[in-house]
Motif scaffolding. Structure first.
Motif, PDB file in Angstrom:
ATOM      1  N   LEU A 225      25.986 -18.174  33.785  1.00 28.40           N
ATOM      2  CA  LEU A 225      25.490 -18.370  32.425  1.00 28.40           C
ATOM      3  C   LEU A 225      25.346 -17.008  31.763  1.00 28.40           C
ATOM      4  CD1 LEU A 225      22.829 -20.927  31.328  1.00 28.40           C
ATOM      5  CD2 LEU A 225      22.764 -18.615  30.406  1.00 28.40           C
ATOM      6  N   ASP A 226      26.065 -16.820  30.648  1.00 29.00           N
ATOM      7  CA  ASP A 226      26.053 -15.551  29.905  1.00 29.00           C
ATOM      8  C   ASP A 226      25.478 -15.762  28.513  1.00 29.00           C
ATOM      9  OD1 ASP A 226      27.529 -14.053  31.925  1.00 29.00           O
ATOM     10  OD2 ASP A 226      29.270 -15.214  31.304  1.00 29.00           O
ATOM     11  N   THR A 227      24.945 -14.709  27.936  1.00 31.51           N
ATOM     12  CA  THR A 227      24.507 -14.724  26.538  1.00 31.51           C
ATOM     13  C   THR A 227      25.300 -13.688  25.762  1.00 31.51           C
ATOM     14  OG1 THR A 227      22.729 -13.136  26.957  1.00 31.51           O
ATOM     15  CG2 THR A 227      22.191 -15.477  27.145  1.00 31.51           C
ATOM     16  N   ILE A 228      25.684 -14.045  24.540  1.00 33.87           N
ATOM     17  CA  ILE A 228      26.519 -13.195  23.702  1.00 33.87           C
ATOM     18  C   ILE A 228      25.950 -13.201  22.291  1.00 33.87           C
ATOM     19  CG2 ILE A 228      28.845 -12.801  22.807  1.00 33.87           C
ATOM     20  CD1 ILE A 228      29.936 -14.386  25.146  1.00 33.87           C
ATOM     21  N   LEU A 229      25.873 -12.042  21.667  1.00 35.74           N
ATOM     22  CA  LEU A 229      25.411 -11.927  20.292  1.00 35.74           C
ATOM     23  C   LEU A 229      26.607 -12.077  19.356  1.00 35.74           C
ATOM     24  CD1 LEU A 229      22.566 -11.395  19.146  1.00 35.74           C
ATOM     25  CD2 LEU A 229      23.248  -9.017  18.815  1.00 35.74           C
ATOM     26  N   LEU A 230      26.508 -13.005  18.413  1.00 37.04           N
ATOM     27  CA  LEU A 230      27.583 -13.225  17.447  1.00 37.04           C
ATOM     28  C   LEU A 230      27.334 -12.348  16.225  1.00 37.04           C
ATOM     29  CD1 LEU A 230      28.025 -17.117  17.617  1.00 37.04           C
ATOM     30  CD2 LEU A 230      29.548 -15.365  18.535  1.00 37.04           C
ATOM     31  N   GLY A 231      28.026 -11.243  16.140  1.00 41.80           N
ATOM     32  CA  GLY A 231      27.816 -10.306  15.049  1.00 41.80           C
ATOM     33  C   GLY A 231      26.735  -9.299  15.406  1.00 41.80           C
ATOM     34  N   ALA A 232      26.632  -8.259  14.588  1.00 42.30           N
ATOM     35  CA  ALA A 232      25.719  -7.150  14.884  1.00 42.30           C
ATOM     36  C   ALA A 232      24.269  -7.609  14.950  1.00 42.30           C
ATOM     37  CB  ALA A 232      25.878  -6.067  13.821  1.00 42.30           C
ATOM     38  N   ARG A 233      23.893  -8.566  14.120  1.00 44.43           N
ATOM     39  CA  ARG A 233      22.511  -9.038  14.103  1.00 44.43           C
ATOM     40  C   ARG A 233      22.385 -10.482  14.583  1.00 44.43           C
ATOM     41  NH1 ARG A 233      20.239  -6.567   8.336  1.00 44.43           N
ATOM     42  NH2 ARG A 233      20.694  -4.362   8.807  1.00 44.43           N
ATOM     43  N   GLY A 234      23.464 -11.054  15.062  1.00 41.55           N
ATOM     44  CA  GLY A 234      23.409 -12.408  15.594  1.00 41.55           C
ATOM     45  C   GLY A 234      23.107 -13.472  14.569  1.00 41.55           C
ATOM     46  N   ARG A 235      23.555 -13.282  13.345  1.00 44.07           N
ATOM     47  CA  ARG A 235      23.224 -14.237  12.286  1.00 44.07           C
ATOM     48  C   ARG A 235      24.237 -15.359  12.133  1.00 44.07           C
ATOM     49  NH1 ARG A 235      21.941 -11.001   6.905  1.00 44.07           N
ATOM     50  NH2 ARG A 235      24.173 -11.266   6.873  1.00 44.07           N
ATOM     51  N   TYR A 236      25.353 -15.283  12.845  1.00 44.12           N
ATOM     52  CA  TYR A 236      26.371 -16.323  12.709  1.00 44.12           C
ATOM     53  C   TYR A 236      25.951 -17.592  13.436  1.00 44.12           C
ATOM     54  CZ  TYR A 236      29.893 -13.204  10.678  1.00 44.12           C
ATOM     55  OH  TYR A 236      30.595 -12.366   9.851  1.00 44.12           O
ATOM     56  N   VAL A 237      26.276 -18.734  12.827  1.00 42.85           N
ATOM     57  CA  VAL A 237      25.986 -20.047  13.398  1.00 42.85           C
ATOM     58  C   VAL A 237      27.253 -20.595  14.040  1.00 42.85           C
ATOM     59  CG1 VAL A 237      25.300 -22.426  12.872  1.00 42.85           C
ATOM     60  CG2 VAL A 237      24.176 -20.519  11.715  1.00 42.85           C
ATOM     61  N   LEU A 238      27.137 -21.070  15.269  1.00 49.00           N
ATOM     62  CA  LEU A 238      28.261 -21.685  15.969  1.00 49.00           C
ATOM     63  C   LEU A 238      28.673 -22.980  15.271  1.00 49.00           C
ATOM     64  CD1 LEU A 238      30.115 -22.195  18.492  1.00 49.00           C
ATOM     65  CD2 LEU A 238      28.111 -23.283  19.545  1.00 49.00           C
ATOM     66  N   ASP A 239      29.984 -23.143  15.037  1.00 48.02           N
ATOM     67  CA  ASP A 239      30.495 -24.369  14.429  1.00 48.02           C
ATOM     68  C   ASP A 239      31.385 -25.169  15.371  1.00 48.02           C
ATOM     69  OD1 ASP A 239      29.480 -24.330  11.638  1.00 48.02           O
ATOM     70  OD2 ASP A 239      30.566 -22.441  11.561  1.00 48.02           O
ATOM     71  N   ALA A 240      32.304 -24.505  16.083  1.00 54.66           N
ATOM     72  CA  ALA A 240      33.251 -25.250  16.906  1.00 54.66           C
ATOM     73  C   ALA A 240      33.974 -24.308  17.856  1.00 54.66           C
ATOM     74  CB  ALA A 240      34.269 -25.980  16.023  1.00 54.66           C
ATOM     75  N   ALA A 241      34.577 -24.904  18.872  1.00 57.79           N
ATOM     76  CA  ALA A 241      35.554 -24.202  19.699  1.00 57.79           C
ATOM     77  C   ALA A 241      36.918 -24.462  19.068  1.00 57.79           C
ATOM     78  CB  ALA A 241      35.513 -24.726  21.128  1.00 57.79           C
ATOM     79  N   LEU A 242      37.464 -23.449  18.430  1.00 63.36           N
ATOM     80  CA  LEU A 242      38.728 -23.559  17.708  1.00 63.36           C
ATOM     81  C   LEU A 242      39.814 -22.924  18.566  1.00 63.36           C
ATOM     82  CD1 LEU A 242      40.109 -24.462  15.082  1.00 63.36           C
ATOM     83  CD2 LEU A 242      39.585 -22.214  14.129  1.00 63.36           C
ATOM     84  N   GLY A 243      40.495 -23.751  19.366  1.00 57.53           N
ATOM     85  CA  GLY A 243      41.414 -23.203  20.346  1.00 57.53           C
ATOM     86  C   GLY A 243      40.641 -22.347  21.325  1.00 57.53           C
TER      87      GLY A 243
END
Length: 441
Positions: free
Chosen positions: A354-372
């Motif tokens: 189990l890993d954790t990843i920050l989406l963007g420099a401040r983690g403000r992006y919201v996950l929407d889908a696995a696109l490919g």
């Protein structure tokens, strides 16, 4: 090779299994707005679904200020490649759309409001010719506040998640709705007797596989006393009412306990996966996360991953985003009451990692889908503009672990807030309260 986006988005979370997964081959993306659309009545866009070459949009017309409860919902079908209107249908009852499904050439619309009947419409796709209009009859003393989600089953019945009133309690009920073949009698419900009251109207992220529904059951936190972890119930319409028994209530149970523990389920490929998040009572800035996968037929646990070191922006709410990647990895992101991320992106693998990843420099992006092989995300800026992008999350740094690398991004403009992002029909669809934009890659 040009970038290709294939597949449909037929239910609230992508498909009946809630996988939020869309097949795509993305090569040297050059994102651009292909078309934008808004209803001519100037009302609100509620829900979007994608099937084949068409986009189905449920809207609510602007009502008369003197009679605000008499506005009618209008369903549109648009051409996915051009945004051109193909068909429209004004629903006969003045109710907002609570759930929208596209399945087997039919559009299922569930419309209701508190104190009013639940209406179930079936329209043909793409011309929106009416097939039937049914009133869903509730049984006993059950009254509903809202319908939170719906799933269409191959046998023709409909699963509904209902936010119900039972005396002074508010609780979730999962109803199996049966209807006669000639569409003349009311549709009748049988209910899950949910064991725990729920205080907020948030969809529980159940999932369907075949005719069965896999429904999260809330855990209980008693502090120093023995607590009950969340569970997953296996509901089968062939069992009759009540749908929930002691046997299928314990079909799958998590091990994590804690305040505000919630389970989110996703199905696909004969496997039922679940992610559980709970606040760590000893460390308010941390969350406990558990993910596991089970064989749908036997109920055998195939894998399990666990971490108690996930950063949290408290409080932890019941809202979350879960997606299933092509490699079997389950993605999870907790959301706060404001819709902003309350946890980083959590990636749980079938090998137990189990890993954790920050989406963007401040983690403000919201996950929407696995696109490919990429991760589709969005964020709303303070000026109202929506930025949509794709991240690659498979790279691993030597010191920092897995990292998210932005591969493309585009500003979709101000669509009126309340953004939801879908994919399918060759494009990424960005919906706001006032408009819809299609992004080609």
């Amino acid at each position: 090779m040009a970038s290709l986006i294939r597949g449909d988005w037929t239910h609230r979370r992508g498909d009946s299994g809630g996988a939020r997964a869309v097949s795509a081959d993305i090569d040297k993306p050059r994102p651009a707005i292909a078309w934008s659309w808004g209803p001519e009545h100037g009302g609100r866009l509620d829900q979007v679904r994608i099937a084949g070459e068409h986009v189905v949009v449920a809207t609510m017309a602007s009502g008369d200020p003197a009679a605000p409860d008499w506005a009618h919902a209008i369903v549109y079908v648009l051409d996915a490649s051009t945004g051109r209107e193909v068909a429209r249908r004004v629903l006969p009852d003045p109710m907002p759309v609570a759930a929208l499904i596209v399945d087997a050439g039919e559009v299922h619309v569930v419309a209701t409001r508190r104190g009013e009947p639940i209406f179930w419409y079936v329209l043909s796709s793409p011309d929106l010719t009416p097939r039937h209009r049914r009133v869903v009859v509730t049984t006993g003393s059950i009254e509903h506040d809202d319908v939170l989600d719906a799933w269409a089953a191959p046998t023709g019945h409909l699963w509904l998640e209902i936010y119900a009133v039972a005396g002074e309690e508010r609780r979730h009920l999962f109803a199996c709705v049966q209807a006669d073949a000639i569409a003349k009698s009311p549709a009748t419900c049988s209910y899950e007797e949910t064991p725990a009251a729920e205080g907020t109207a948030v969809a529980r992220d159940a999932c369907a596989e075949g005719n069965e529904l896999f429904a999260p059951v809330g855990g209980r936190w008693f502090g120093t006393q023995p607590s009950v972890p969340p569970a997953l119930a296996r509901l089968d319409p062939g069992q009759g009412a009540p749908l929930l028994s002691a046997q299928n209530l314990s079909w799958a149970r998590a091990t994590v306990v804690g305040p505000r523990a919630h389970l989110h389920a996703v199905a696909g490929g004969g496997t039922i996966c679940a992610v559980v998040a709970a606040e760590d009572p000893e460390r308010p800035q941390r969350a406990r996360i558990e993910a596991f996968g089970m064989d749908r037929t036997s109920g055998v646990v195939l894998w399990r991953a666990l971490s108690d070191r996930v950063a949290l922006r408290p409080p932890l709410g019941g809202r979350a985003r879960v997606a299933r990647r092509p490699n079997g990895e389950i993605l999870f992101q907790g959301l706060g009451v404001d819709g902003a991320p309350s946890t980083p992106l959590v990636c749980a693998r079938p090998d137990g990692r189990l890993d954790t990843i920050l989406l963007g420099a401040r983690g403000r992006y919201v996950l929407d889908a696995a696109l490919g092989d990429t991760v589709l995300v969005h964020r709303e800026n303070k000026d109202g503009a929506v930025q949509v992008g794709g991240f690659a999350v498979d790279g691993e740094g030597r010191l920092l672990g897995r990292r998210a690398v932005e591969t493309w991004a585009i500003d979709a403009g101000d669509l009126g807030g309340g953004t939801t992002v879908y994919a399918g029909g060759g494009a990424v669809m960005v919906r706001g309260a006032r408009g819809l934009s299609a992004v080609r890659l």
